[in-house]
Design an enzyme around this catalytic site. Structure first.
Site, PDB file in Angstrom:
ATOM      1  N   HIS A  79       0.829  -1.200   0.000  1.00  0.00           N
ATOM      2  CA  HIS A  79       0.000   0.000   0.000  1.00  0.00           C
ATOM      3  C   HIS A  79       0.870   1.260   0.000  1.00  0.00           C
ATOM      4  O   HIS A  79       0.548   2.251  -0.682  1.00  0.00           O
ATOM      5  CB  HIS A  79      -0.922  -0.017   1.222  1.00  0.00           C
ATOM      6  N   GLU A  82       1.966   1.866  -3.437  1.00  0.00           N
ATOM      7  CA  GLU A  82       0.861   2.416  -4.237  1.00  0.00           C
ATOM      8  C   GLU A  82       0.855   3.936  -4.155  1.00  0.00           C
ATOM      9  O   GLU A  82       0.680   4.637  -5.166  1.00  0.00           O
ATOM     10  CB  GLU A  82      -0.463   1.849  -3.744  1.00  0.00           C
ATOM     11  N   HIS A  83       1.051   4.476  -2.956  1.00  0.00           N
ATOM     12  CA  HIS A  83       1.092   5.922  -2.785  1.00  0.00           C
ATOM     13  C   HIS A  83       2.307   6.530  -3.492  1.00  0.00           C
ATOM     14  O   HIS A  83       2.203   7.570  -4.149  1.00  0.00           O
ATOM     15  CB  HIS A  83       1.174   6.270  -1.295  1.00  0.00           C
ATOM     16  N   GLU A 159      -4.146   7.995   7.141  1.00  0.00           N
ATOM     17  CA  GLU A 159      -5.112   7.062   6.558  1.00  0.00           C
ATOM     18  C   GLU A 159      -5.422   5.929   7.538  1.00  0.00           C
ATOM     19  O   GLU A 159      -6.576   5.508   7.685  1.00  0.00           O
ATOM     20  CB  GLU A 159      -4.578   6.501   5.247  1.00  0.00           C
TER      21      GLU A 159
END
Length: 459
Positions: A79, A82-83, A159
């Site tokens: 993840h 992904e950022h 997040e």
């Protein structure tokens, strides 16, 4: 991805044109809905579905990597990466990436799951070349600089905090941990505060180079697209980055059936000061390749998939005990989950659980009625077709089918498989799955005596 000299890249390009393999996987009517696949010599697969009647196109790149590929010390790396791919490449800054799609009214985003990651853009058909160039550049030319890793760390921690503030989300992560324990499938996709704070740029770069090789990627495009044109533009973008250098590379196969540790009869309670108690009661389900998944889909729909479902009628309509109550399935390469979620007042959690458990037991022992099964099949068929009337949904189906199954099924074939499900099929899978001892996860302001009583719900 390693860069190459222009001379080496040109030679690789010549090899690619010589051995690229194209297949028509599904033939549509008058070219509408035709699905084609081209495999480049670097192991990159490109799959498209053509819909000439629309004016949009969705382009995505799927990576054969998810949170289950992480070691405990790499928790959240997929993840995090992904950022970072949105933070800049050798050719574009982060602002360049976002403004390029904004300038044409396009949408761009990404998501990380347990077994795959997807980056996509939805644009007007005339702007598809731009979307292809930008997304391919992100996937092949990401810089992953230390300053970007440091800056994005705060975003990801926020997040995680945002997710933690939503107990309706947290309870599903808690249930995964309850079912799978401290295994990759049991850990949260986002990672934890500790694992995210420990990740460094070097470790993330190594993860990127290992898992973003072209053999691990699938390109999917749907809408008003021409397959040969998409292949040419994608090939040019990857060759420009020096990414197609192994003429004999073979795409990775779909995940195999590795056994995952599963538990039953476990109870996890997270005591929090929330307005509602959030509950997930569930059992081990089916792997996504299991042929019985069609019967399970019918069972799930009839039990908790709509307003006419048993759980909705019993818990909400008849007794008014919950606003949200539903069942769901999750299928992975080697296992799956079947769960029932409900959100209710803490004082009524035991009543809700008792009703849900009674319905699961009743369906396991008696099955569903023929009318319930027929209604569920009709609901499934309708929702499937309606859900695919969008180029984004079609792109998702293309990419996931290629990455997870290695083949493609037409909508007509899918509808036929649903229609072929018999009452006996549904009763057999209900008896097998719902007859298992369930596990339970609960989040809410529960007193000690209430928490102790929850164990009786899975006894």
């Amino acid at each position: 991805m390693t860069s190459r000299s222009p001379k080496t890249t040109a030679r690789t390009s010549s090899e690619a044109r010589a051995v690229a393999r194209t297949q028509t996987l599904l033939k549509g009517k008058d070219g509408i809905g035709t699905v084609r696949r081209t495999t480049l010599p670097g192991g990159l697969r490109i799959v498209t579905e053509t819909l000439p009647s629309v004016r949009s196109a969705t382009f995505g790149i799927w990576a054969h990597v998810g949170s289950r590929d992480e070691t405990p010390t790499l928790g959240g790396a997929t993840h995090y990466l992904e950022h970072l791919l949105f933070k800049g490449t050798h050719r574009r800054s982060a602002l360049d990436i976002s403004s390029a799609l904004d300038a044409v009214g396009g949408e761009m985003n990404a998501f990380t799951a347990k077994e795959y990651t997807c980056y996509y853009a939805r644009v007007l058909d005339t702007d598809l070349p731009l979307a292809i160039d930008v997304v391919c550049d992100m996937l092949t030319g990401s810089l992953i600089l230390q300053e970007d890793v440091d800056a994005e760390r705060g975003v990801i921690l926020e997040e995680i905090a945002m997710t933690e503030d939503d107990p309706g989300d947290v309870v599903h992560d808690l249930f995964a941990r309850t079912m799978f324990g401290d295994t990759p499938l049991g850990r949260p996709v986002l990672g934890t505060v500790d694992t995210v704070e420990a990740l460094t740029a070097d470790r993330i770069r190594r993860f990127y180079k290992k898992h973003y090789d072209p053999t691990h990627l699938v390109v999917a495009a749907a809408g008003n697209v021409d397959h040969a044109t998409v292949v040419r533009q994608v090939r040019r973008a990857f060759e420009k980055a020096g990414a197609l250098t192994r003429a004999d590379a073979v795409p990775v196969a779909p995940r195999d059936g590795r056994r995952t540790i599963r538990t039953a009869g476990r109870v996890e309670v997270l005591n929090r000061r929330t307005e509602q108690a959030h509950v997930v009661l569930g059992v081990p389900g089916l792997a996504r390749t299991d042929d019985r998944r069609w019967a399970l889909g019918v069972l799930n729909t009839a039990l908790g998939g709509g307003m006419s479902s048993r759980l909705f009628q019993e818990v909400r309509e008849k007794r008014g005990l919950a606003y949200s109550v539903y069942s769901y399935t999750s299928g992975f390469a080697d296992c799956g989950l079947f769960g029932v979620y409900a959100g209710c007042r803490p004082s009524q959690v035991h009543d809700v659980l008792s009703i849900c458990r009674d319905e699961l037991d009743r369906v396991a022992s008696e099955g569903l009625t023929d009318d319930e099964i027929a209604r569920a099949i009709g609901q499934l068929k309708g929702s499937t077709v309606l859900g695919l009337e969008d180029t984004g949904a079609l792109m998702n189906r293309l990419g996931k089918s290629e990455l997870c199954w290695g083949d493609h099924m037409s909508v007509d074939d899918m509808l036929a498989r649903m229609a072929a499900v018999t009452p006996d099929d549904v009763r057999e899978v209900a008896a097998e799955l719902l007859g298992q001892r369930p596990s339970l996860s609960v989040i809410g302001p529960l007193k000690d005596k209430q928490a102790d009583r929850l164990h009786t719900a899975v006894a």
